[in-house]
Write an enzyme that holds these catalytic residues in place. Structure first.
Site, short mmCIF file in Angstrom:
data_model
loop_
_atom_site.label_atom_id
_atom_site.label_comp_id
_atom_site.label_asym_id
_atom_site.label_seq_id
_atom_site.Cartn_x
_atom_site.Cartn_y
_atom_site.Cartn_z
N ASP A 1 0.75 -0.99 0.05
CA ASP A 1 -0.04 0.19 0.17
C ASP A 1 0.96 1.33 -0.07
O ASP A 1 2.15 0.83 0.17
CB ASP A 1 -0.80 -0.05 1.40
CG ASP A 1 -2.06 0.89 0.77
OD1 ASP A 1 -2.19 1.24 -0.09
OD2 ASP A 1 -3.00 0.75 1.97
N HIS B 1 -10.01 -2.49 -7.78
CA HIS B 1 -10.10 -1.21 -6.80
C HIS B 1 -9.29 0.13 -7.24
O HIS B 1 -10.18 1.05 -7.36
CB HIS B 1 -9.48 -1.67 -5.43
CG HIS B 1 -9.32 -0.75 -4.34
ND1 HIS B 1 -10.45 0.03 -3.77
CD2 HIS B 1 -8.16 -0.21 -3.78
CE1 HIS B 1 -9.87 0.90 -3.08
NE2 HIS B 1 -8.63 0.93 -2.64
#
Ligand code: HEM
Length: 484
Positions: free
Chosen positions: A189, A337
């Site tokens: 991330d 996403h």
């Protein structure tokens, strides 16, 4: 392009929002102001000088980069502190006659209208302690490890004494070992952030004038901090007017969205394994098609069928792609996403995409999955934090009109004709009443093929368990208007 000299007042802006505070651990302390006059005095005399500015955060960031370049192992025990207020908190400080700020901020994250608009879980089902009392503000305390941060959090509580009541506090921390910088489902991330015009400081700068690192589009700072030019709605490169400020003290401030997102990790893993078996595909590939990147961070647009971990970790390459040249979702599904939340060059033009950007600054919380934990026993997930100057046009727009909207990206057709419904974002998309979601094309038709597949998601693997909208004032506003 017209030359504009941007002088960002970094000493005035709080550090988490433009630069990011250096954090292996972060304590979120949600408080209620119990004695406003006393609170103001303590804030002015004790807290304000401890607040970490963007200038300090940037200097620290440069030191970290320099150390990394010199391959020095040493790290420093930096403490950082930021704070924000809800609408109720601002009322305690400046009275109910205050100007009306952003409509979403005025509503609040727990307002029934907000809940309905975002298909959020009702506050009655959130973490009980979080909703045990009114929340006026939040302190963010960060540092190298949880015990260091706890120590400084306790010192802060002592410094404030009876001026506040702590309603809820929780520690976030980076995951251990090789999972560092990975969120709990296992994906790297913190890769893609908007580049801010006026403060590009990172290594590996792109040769393109309107990019920071390669593929990182530059955005005018007014999208994230008040008092500066924002994006031109019709041109991705030109500056637009600074976003409206309801009061002059909003200058150098920003809105923060906080969401405590619980992640059902064993359930997610089992679901992916079962569905990959049903579809006859590799489970890592299916998981990657739900996110748009492999766990290593490698984007599907550049590595559609096989992971490439060297690419995943390479800042010069891992963000250097668009979706425009993948019109049939052969490399990356429309609903993945990252394709949903930042469609890049895939929709309504780049100018439109740049009007819905956020700076993310979250951190995982909760323990690692235990061996034998086949259904979630311990609460874990992401303390999601993002910054913007319009909650409606930025965070809420992304959640509502992209992730929760099965029609988005609109207007797509199959290679042989026929309309496509892309489906929900399988990571954060929320259907009304937590209903079943679907995404199109989990199985890749790359480089050619016409196998039609859908993925049904009967369960949400990410659920909202607490949320708040905060205003992060400038350091001068903290010292003056808000505490006079
Ligand atoms: C537990 C919940 C979430 C998980 C597991 C998750 C996971 C990820 C991952 C793995 C990435 C790719 C790495 C990167 O580019 O930094 C990413 C990117 C991103 N996420 Fe999430 N995310 C979550 C919640 C959210 C929410 C609530 C939003 C906003 C509504 C959001 C917006 C974004 C954006 C804007 C990007 C960058 C996309 C890009 O620029 O390419 N995420 N997320």
């Amino acid at each position: 392009m017209q030359q504009i000299t941007l002088q960002l007042d970094l000493a005035e802006i709080q550090g988490d929002l433009l630069i990011g505070m250096q954090k292996n651990a972060e304590l979120f302390i949600f408080f209620k102001i119990s004695d406003p006059p006393r609170f103001k005095t303590r804030l002015r005399e004790y807290v304000v000088r401890r607040v970490t500015s963007a200038r300090t955060a940037l200097e620290r960031e440069r030191r970290v980069y320099e150390r990394r370049r010199q391959r020095e192992a040493k790290t420093e025990a930096w403490m950082a502190l930021n704070l924000g207020f809800t609408r109720d908190g601002l009322t305690q400080l400046i009275g109910s006659n205050q100007p009306r700020l952003d409509p979403a901020f005025e509503r609040g994250a727990d307002n029934p209208e907000t809940i309905a608009a975002l298909n959020d879980l009702a506050p009655a089902k959130w973490t009980r302690d979080f909703r045990s009392d009114r929340i006026d503000g939040v302190f963010l305390v960060t540092g190298p490890d949880p015990s260091f941060v706890t120590f400084h959090g306790n010192a802060l509580r002592q410094g404030l004494g009876s001026a506040v009541k702590i309603v809820y506090s929780e520690m976030g921390a980076v995951r251990p070992g090789a999972e560092r910088r990975h969120e709990h489902f296992g994906f790297l991330d913190g890769i893609s952030q908007p580049g801010i015009r006026g403060i590009m400081h990172r290594l590996y700068l792109s040769h393109e004038p309107d990019q920071g690192r390669p593929g990182q589009d530059l955005v005018w700072p007014g999208e994230f901090v008040f008092g500066y030019p924002g994006q031109d709605p019709n041109d991705p490169v030109k500056p637009g007017p600074p976003p409206d400020m309801a009061a002059s003290w909003m200058k150098n401030g920003s809105f923060m969205v906080f969401r405590r997102l619980e992640q059902k990790v064993p359930e997610f893993r089992r679901f992916v394994a079962e569905q990959a078996a049903r579809l006859g595909m590799d489970r890592e590939l299916l998981a990657a098609r739900m996110v748009g990147r492999w766990k290593s961070g490698a984007p599907l647009e550049l590595a559609p069928l096989r992971d490439n971990s060297a690419l995943g970790g390479d800042e010069r390459r891992n963000n250097d792609f668009g979706f425009g040249d993948d019109p049939d979702q052969r490399k990356c599904p429309y609903a993945a996403h990252i394709r949903k939340v930042y469609p890049r060059d895939d929709t309504g033009g780049l100018a439109e995409a740049q009007r819905h950007r956020i700076i993310r600054a979250g951190i995982p919380f909760g323990p690692e999955v235990e061996s034998g934990e086949t259904t979630t026993k311990h609460s874990r997930g992401l303390m999601f934090v993002c910054y913007q100057t319009s909650i409606e046009r930025q965070f809420e727009y992304i959640q509502r009109h992209y992730a929760n909207n099965p029609e988005f990206v609109e207007g797509k057709t199959r290679p042989g004709g026929g309309a496509v419904t892309p489906g929900y974002d399988p990571i954060i998309g929320q259907a009304p009443g937590q209903g079943v979601r679907e995404m199109d094309e989990p199985y890749p038709n790359y480089p050619a093929g016409s196998r039609r597949t859908t993925l049904q998601l009967p369960q949400q693997f990410v659920t909202l368990t607490a949320a708040g909208y905060f205003f992060m004032p400038s350091i001068t506003a903290l010292r003056t208007v808000l505490t006079s």
